[in-house]
Design an enzyme around this catalytic site. Structure first.
Site, mmCIF file in Angstrom:
data_model
loop_
_atom_site.group_PDB
_atom_site.id
_atom_site.type_symbol
_atom_site.label_atom_id
_atom_site.label_comp_id
_atom_site.label_asym_id
_atom_site.label_seq_id
_atom_site.Cartn_x
_atom_site.Cartn_y
_atom_site.Cartn_z
ATOM 1 N N ASP A 96 51.130 64.934 61.840
ATOM 2 C CA ASP A 96 49.768 64.766 61.331
ATOM 3 C C ASP A 96 48.805 65.224 62.417
ATOM 4 O O ASP A 96 47.981 64.480 62.939
ATOM 5 C CB ASP A 96 49.493 63.339 60.875
ATOM 6 N N HIS A 236 52.877 51.971 55.749
ATOM 7 C CA HIS A 236 53.872 52.740 55.008
ATOM 8 C C HIS A 236 55.229 52.053 54.995
ATOM 9 O O HIS A 236 56.028 52.274 54.078
ATOM 10 C CB HIS A 236 54.026 54.137 55.615
ATOM 11 N N ASP A 263 52.659 55.819 60.569
ATOM 12 C CA ASP A 263 51.852 54.603 60.549
ATOM 13 C C ASP A 263 50.920 54.627 61.760
ATOM 14 O O ASP A 263 51.359 54.884 62.886
ATOM 15 C CB ASP A 263 52.727 53.354 60.569
ATOM 16 N N HIS A 264 49.633 54.330 61.511
ATOM 17 C CA HIS A 264 48.609 54.475 62.550
ATOM 18 C C HIS A 264 48.572 53.224 63.418
ATOM 19 O O HIS A 264 47.628 52.424 63.381
ATOM 20 C CB HIS A 264 47.250 54.752 61.910
#
Length: 344
Positions: A96, A236, A263-264
């Site tokens: 990303d 997620h 996942d952030h």
């Protein structure tokens, strides 16, 4: 085909004398051109030397490309500071790389606005070994693989799947987005599936090549890098397709670490049934505060729902992993000895 530093340096020197190109740009263009296989038959193999003392240090960041917004610039500044302290050898990006929908093409200004103009510290002027994430597939995914981008910024090296050999560890980079079923059915986004179709054949070849590479590797440390999490308490959660198809291969071939973004957040999850440690570094810019799932406390070692990055220091006998927040402060530290294979 394996490309040694000596081979690359030799050709780069000759080309520099002929065409006047910068040495680093030529070297990376050479590596890219000569390591792209003509068919999907084996993982592309790159090499990176360790320091003179036999050690290796690096940073890991994911889910970052937002033109400096959402504290991306602040995280980048702290990466530069920690990178200088550790004298890092390279950076790993877990994907990303460009939001929200990847690049529009190799000439998209977002490449420089989100990468070159953000990660400006001297310590970060090292190779960036990069995989694609699902947001990258929403744009022109092939553009991020284009050798032209290394003419813009010689640090950039993005391939779908490849392996990076060092003297003490091998990093296996895996293209995880094509594994995820929902991307093929959701109506809200379109994905660039060029060069990964037919899907079944692409994934079968990738898994076979990864399994062969892992089996043949004699590295002290085996580290697999992908965008999607295998285990995660983030929004997620676990990726069932990776649990089904990828995880059995990692378990059977003595993989030490699985490193991901998606996942952030920052997190460290251990395992009940293998030595594998699951490390998430997907907090390079926008984070999701409070968006977590309940997880087994026996394996959840650390979770942070803010911005930051990860650093890693390796020797032939030890690996130390640190998670840093947006200000560079250490939030979690984990160390493992290969001889004892027990964490501290």
């Amino acid at each position: 085909m394996a490309i040694t530093k000596a081979m690359a340096t030799s050709l780069a020197g000759n080309l520099k004398r002929v065409v006047g190109m910068p040495l680093v740009a030529v070297l990376f263009s050479f590596i890219f051109f000569f390591t792209i296989p003509s068919c999907v038959s084996q993982l592309t193999r790159l090499e990176h030397q360790v320091k003179d003392d036999g050690s290796l240090s690096l940073l890991v960041v994911g889910d970052w490309g937002r033109r400096g917004h959402f504290n991306q610039t602040i995280v980048a500044s702290q990466m530069g500071r920690i990178g200088q302290e550790l004298d890092i050898d390279f950076v790993i990006s877990t994907g990303d790389n460009f939001y929200d929908d990847g690049l529009k093409g190799p000439h998209d200004p977002a490449f420089e606005e989100s990468f070159t103009e953000v990660y400006t510290a001297n310590s970060l002027q090292k190779p960036w070994y990069t995989v694609l994430g699902n947001h990258d597939y929403r744009g022109d995914a092939v553009a991020q693989l284009d050798p032209f981008l290394r003419k813009v910024d010689s640090r950039w090296l993005c391939l779908r799947s490849f392996m990076l050999d060092t003297e003490i560890a091998t990093f296996f980079f895996v293209d995880t987005t094509p594994f995820v079923d929902k991307y093929y059915t959701e109506k809200s986004h379109t994905y660039d599936w060029r060069d990964v179709s037919p899907r079944r054949a692409y994934l079968a070849n990738l898994l076979k090549d990864l399994e062969n590479a892992l089996r043949e590797s004699s590295s002290r440390w085996k580290i697999v890098v992908g965008h999607h999490a295998i285990r995660s308490a983030g929004t997620h959660g676990d990726t069932e397709e990776l649990i089904q198809h990828l995880l059995p291969i990692l378990k059977a071939n003595d993989v030490d670490l699985y490193v991901n973004g998606h996942d952030h957040c920052l997190e460290h999850i251990s395992s009940h049934d293998s030595p594998i440690q699951y490390l998430t570094s997907g907090a390079g810019s926008k984070a999701w505060r409070g968006d977590t799932k309940k997880y087994d406390e026996r394996v959840m070692k650390f979770f942070y729902d803010g911005q930051g990055f990860m650093s890693m220091q390796l020797t032939s006998t030890n690996v130390e992993v640190l998670f840093h927040d947006v200000l560079g402060e250490v939030l979690h530290r984990w160390k493992v000895s290969k001889d004892l294979h027990s964490s501290i």
